[in-house]
Structure formats: C-alpha cells, structure tokens
Design an enzyme around this catalytic site. Structure first.
Site, PDB file in Angstrom:
ATOM      1  N   ASN A 208      21.874   3.067  -6.633  1.00  0.00           N
ATOM      2  CA  ASN A 208      22.161   1.635  -6.761  1.00  0.00           C
ATOM      3  C   ASN A 208      22.791   1.392  -8.127  1.00  0.00           C
ATOM      4  OD1 ASN A 208      20.008   0.935  -8.739  1.00  0.00           O
ATOM      5  ND2 ASN A 208      18.702   1.654  -7.075  1.00  0.00           N
ATOM      6  N   ILE A 306       5.898   1.837  -5.833  1.00  0.00           N
ATOM      7  CA  ILE A 306       5.181   2.268  -7.039  1.00  0.00           C
ATOM      8  C   ILE A 306       4.443   1.088  -7.668  1.00  0.00           C
ATOM      9  CG2 ILE A 306       5.430   3.442  -9.267  1.00  0.00           C
ATOM     10  CD1 ILE A 306       8.163   4.495  -8.123  1.00  0.00           C
TER      11      ILE A 306
HETATM   12  N1  CTP Z   1       9.370  -1.244  -6.909  1.00  0.00           N
HETATM   13  C1  CTP Z   1       8.632  -0.103  -6.982  1.00  0.00           C
HETATM   14  N2  CTP Z   1       8.724   0.829  -6.005  1.00  0.00           N
HETATM   15  C2  CTP Z   1       9.518   0.624  -4.935  1.00  0.00           C
HETATM   16  C3  CTP Z   1      10.279  -0.557  -4.844  1.00  0.00           C
HETATM   17  C4  CTP Z   1      10.187  -1.471  -5.860  1.00  0.00           C
HETATM   18  O1  CTP Z   1       7.910   0.098  -7.973  1.00  0.00           O
HETATM   19  N3  CTP Z   1       9.585   1.546  -3.992  1.00  0.00           N
HETATM   20  C5  CTP Z   1       9.222  -2.255  -7.955  1.00  0.00           C
HETATM   21  C6  CTP Z   1      10.425  -2.483  -8.807  1.00  0.00           C
HETATM   22  O2  CTP Z   1      10.411  -1.654  -9.961  1.00  0.00           O
HETATM   23  C7  CTP Z   1      10.286  -3.946  -9.187  1.00  0.00           C
HETATM   24  C8  CTP Z   1       9.604  -4.542  -7.989  1.00  0.00           C
HETATM   25  O3  CTP Z   1       8.987  -3.469  -7.308  1.00  0.00           O
HETATM   26  O4  CTP Z   1       9.425  -4.126 -10.280  1.00  0.00           O
HETATM   27  C9  CTP Z   1      10.456  -5.286  -7.046  1.00  0.00           C
HETATM   28  O5  CTP Z   1      11.582  -4.567  -6.683  1.00  0.00           O
HETATM   29  P1  CTP Z   1      12.640  -5.160  -5.681  1.00  0.00           P
HETATM   30  O6  CTP Z   1      13.651  -4.115  -5.405  1.00  0.00           O
HETATM   31  O7  CTP Z   1      13.104  -6.487  -6.165  1.00  0.00           O
HETATM   32  O8  CTP Z   1      11.718  -5.459  -4.439  1.00  0.00           O
HETATM   33  P2  CTP Z   1      11.471  -4.675  -3.149  1.00  0.00           P
HETATM   34  O9  CTP Z   1      10.137  -4.054  -3.204  1.00  0.00           O
HETATM   35  O10 CTP Z   1      12.610  -3.794  -2.866  1.00  0.00           O
HETATM   36  O11 CTP Z   1      11.390  -5.875  -2.116  1.00  0.00           O
HETATM   37  P3  CTP Z   1      12.534  -6.470  -1.156  1.00  0.00           P
HETATM   38  O12 CTP Z   1      13.086  -5.319  -0.431  1.00  0.00           O
HETATM   39  O13 CTP Z   1      11.764  -7.437  -0.331  1.00  0.00           O
HETATM   40  O14 CTP Z   1      13.499  -7.165  -2.067  1.00  0.00           O
END
Ligand code: CTP
Length: 399
Positions: A208, A306
């Site tokens: 990304n 995480i």
């Molecule tokens: N995060 C994480 N582990 C993942 C996905 C996200 O620790 N597998 C953490 C990111 O570091 C951030 C938060 O979760 O602090 C939100 O990430 P975001 O990408 O905005 O959310 P998603 O969990 O991907 O939710 P959605 O798909 O609904 O946007």
C-alpha cells in the site's frame, strides 16, 4: 544547572576553537567539571596553557605519555564523564568518528566511550555540504550521537552559509536538554509503522502507499520526551529514526510476532498500514505466464488484526493502546466504530482520500477519538502531529 556534571570536552582544530574557551568558562560557571582534551590540530588555534588554566583541570593532549596512562588510562578517561562534547567537531574528526578510527587520543576516546556524545560541527560551508560529510553525519546520528549546529553565518574563510559552530550558550542549552529527564523517561513505548508487503510469489507482493512518515515522526517525538521506543516497521520509504530500537518486518504476520516479542510496554501505538489480507495461495517459485492468456487467480486470507489482538489482551495489555483509522469517507463515524470494535483506548482518525495528499505526504489532519470524545486538530506537519500526540501520551501516562 550542571552542578557536578562531568564533561569531557574534545577541542578539535578549527578557528572556532577560540569559542571553546568561552564554553569552558560558562560550563564551569554552571557547576560542571570540565576535563579538556586538545587535539594536535586544536593546539594550532588555542594554547594548552589557556585551556588548562580556564578548565582548572589537567589537560589531555594527543600524545599520551606513560604518566598519563598510569594516572588514568584512555578507557577510563572516556568513561568517567557524564557527557563527551566535541567542539569544534571538524570534518576530519567527524570522519574519524564515523569510520571508528582510533589514531590519536581524541578519536580513541570517542571509540572507547559508552557515554553520550554531543558534537558541535564547525567547518567551511562547502566542506559541511559535501556529500562525504553529510554521509558521515547521517552515520553518526544513526549511532545516536547528538548534534548542535552548525549555524548559518559569515565564516572566517570569507564565505557565507552553514558551517559556523553553534554559540557557547546554544551548546550549553543542548547539554542541559540532554541531561533533563523527559516526561516519558523510563516508559517503554511500542510503535508500528509503514506498510506491510504480502508476497504473491518470491518476487511479487501486494503493498500500500504508506510511507511510514507519521509513525517515524511519532517514534522520534516519543524518544525526544525520553521514552524507550521499540519501532516495528514494515518496508517504509522514510528511514527509521535514530535512538530507537528498530525491528524490520515485511508481512503482517511478522509484524504481529515482532509486536508480541516487544511487549510488555506502557503504551503501544499502531501507526502501520497493515495489509488486511495476504495471498493464501502465494507461489513458492516465480509464477510464469502460461502463454495462453490465462491469468492467475489469487486467493486471499485475512491477516491477524494486530491492534485488536493487543487491545483485547487479557493479561499484560499496555495501559494505553492507540490505533490509527485511515478512512476515505465518513471518517469520524467509521473511526468511532473502529475504536469500539478493536477495543483500543484512542484512535487517531485521518482522511486518506487522494485529494487530501495525506498518505505519503508531509502533512496530516487528524481527529483524536477517546472516551473523552472527538478532538479535531487543524492540518499541520506530521512532525507537529507527532509532537502534540507525544505530549498528550505523556500527560495520559503520568496522570
Ligand atoms: N491494524 C492492525 N492490524 C491489521 C489491520 C489494521 O494492527 N491487520 C491497525 C492499524 O495499524 C491501525 C488500525 O488497525 O492502527 C486501523 O487500520 P485501518 O486500516 O484503518 O482499519 P482496518 O482494520 O483495515 O479496518 P477497515 O478495513 O474497516 O477500514
């Protein structure tokens, strides 16, 4: 005040060495003990007699004689100080330090020491701007060496630009700041940052656009408040900050393992843009075109979350867990829901629609959502967001 602080002052060979005499006087006025070391080149600019008279201490010079070794070996000399200050730090001294050379007393002390080092460079503007000096500087900063100056100004050589040694009072302010214990001293803080790379085959991956800039700025701001920072980073495009413990990872699974290994912590901040999915049918060897136009069908599996995993730990959960919410629409509503779903204490929401230029850019506009409600901050640099967030974290952890 610097009462009782032991400062080993290495005076290199530059016209700015005359300012080091004033520095010695001012350090002593503030109660510091100054042990001077004068390099051979330094002796061309200030006399050994004036240095030892002003410091009221034995002067150590390049040529170590046996009496000196018997009184105090160079290892002991290098470690008996609370801080080593190199002023002026010439291009040559910086190069020696970066290379780890030990061919005179000053460079040997700097290699043998385990005390913090502050350098005040002074040199001609072209020498300062030369790629070699900048490379050496980057290496020294990576090694945790602190820097004060150089300042812009007229130089003894008739040129103008950066290269003038910082003024004695500026050097003293940097010394005092180094001794001050920040509000996060003794706190262990974990920060995740950057993107993750999820392999498709050994040469291709899904990624990304995260640069890691916000997480890196945050780790640096927390470090500046005195925290012990563990920085778990995916393959980011900005370099990790100096003075933090860096763990490099590629995939979300590796990031989770590195995070678990770094716990316990007082606070954990999840600024990484973790891939939500990995390729479940990643190939063990490079995928080839079949020649008939058939395209590969990638299957995805969900990655571990995480932030949610750490937020929901039954034992050993950090006292403060902070997530980021990167959204492109309904930013606040999505972020509020995300905070509750994941179980973190605060969520820092930002709009990453391409039009905002935030993802991969230098600025950020965030809303911090906590039990206390949503606090919208104006758009500012990622460094300023980091500083403000670090201050708020310090208040929360000390409150
Ligand atoms: N995060 C994480 N582990 C993942 C996905 C996200 O620790 N597998 C953490 C990111 O570091 C951030 C938060 O979760 O602090 C939100 O990430 P975001 O990408 O905005 O959310 P998603 O969990 O991907 O939710 P959605 O798909 O609904 O946007």
């Amino acid at each position: 005040m610097l009462t009782g602080k032991r400062i080993l002052l290495v005076i290199g060979g530059g016209i700015a060495a005359f300012k080091s005499l004033d520095l010695i006087r001012r350090l002593r006025e503030r109660g510091a003990d100054v042990t001077p070391v004068l390099t051979k080149a330094g002796e061309q600019f200030v006399t050994p007699l004036s240095v030892s008279a002003l410091s009221g201490s034995k002067l150590y010079r390049d040529l170590f004689d046996l009496t000196d070794e018997a009184e105090m070996g160079h290892i002991q000399l290098s470690r008996s100080a609370d801080l080593i200050v190199v002023a002026p730090a010439t291009a040559d001294l910086m190069a020696k330090m970066a290379q780890g050379r030990a061919d005179d007393l000053a460079s040997t002390l700097l290699l043998a020491t385990n005390t913090p080092v502050l350098i005040a460079p002074a040199m001609n503007v072209r020498m300062w701007q030369h790629a070699a000096t900048q490379r050496n500087l980057a290496m020294l900063q990576d090694d945790g060496i602190r820097l004060i100056g150089p300042n812009d100004g007229d130089m003894a050589c008739g040129e103008f630009g950066p290269g003038r040694m910082a003024e004695p009072l500026e050097i003293i302010a940097a010394i005092e700041a180094g001794f001050a214990r920040g509000p996060l001293a003794g706190k262990n803080i974990l920060v995740t940052s950057g993107p993750t790379h999820e392999p498709i085959d050994p040469v291709r991956y899904i990624a990304n656009r995260s640069s890691g800039a916000q997480g890196t700025a945050l780790a640096a701001a927390l470090r500046d408040l005195g925290a012990n920072v563990t920085f778990v980073t995916g393959p980011a495009s900005v370099a990790p900050p100096s003075g933090v413990s860096v763990q490099h990872v590629e995939t979300a699974a590796q990031m989770l393992s590195a995070v678990q290994a770094a716990l316990p912590a007082d606070c954990a901040i999840f600024a990484a843009a973790v891939a939500d999915w990995r390729v479940a049918n990643a190939a063990a060897s490079k995928m080839k075109k079949d020649g008939a136009g058939k395209t590969p069908a990638l299957e995805f599996a969900e990655n571990p979350d995480i932030l949610a995993t750490v937020s929901q730990m039954k034992t050993g959960r950090p006292a403060l867990v902070i997530g980021f919410a990167a959204e492109t629409d309904d930013v606040i509503a999505h972020a509020i829901a995300k905070r509750l779903r994941k179980g973190c204490d605060w969520i820092v929401a930002n709009d990453v629609s391409p039009a905002t230029g935030i993802m991969g850019g230098a600025e950020n506009a965030v809303t911090v959502i906590s039990d206390a409600g949503a606090d919208g901050w104006p758009r500012m640099s990622k460094a300023e967001v980091a500083k403000r967030l670090a201050d708020r974290i310090a208040q929360a952890l000390n409150g």
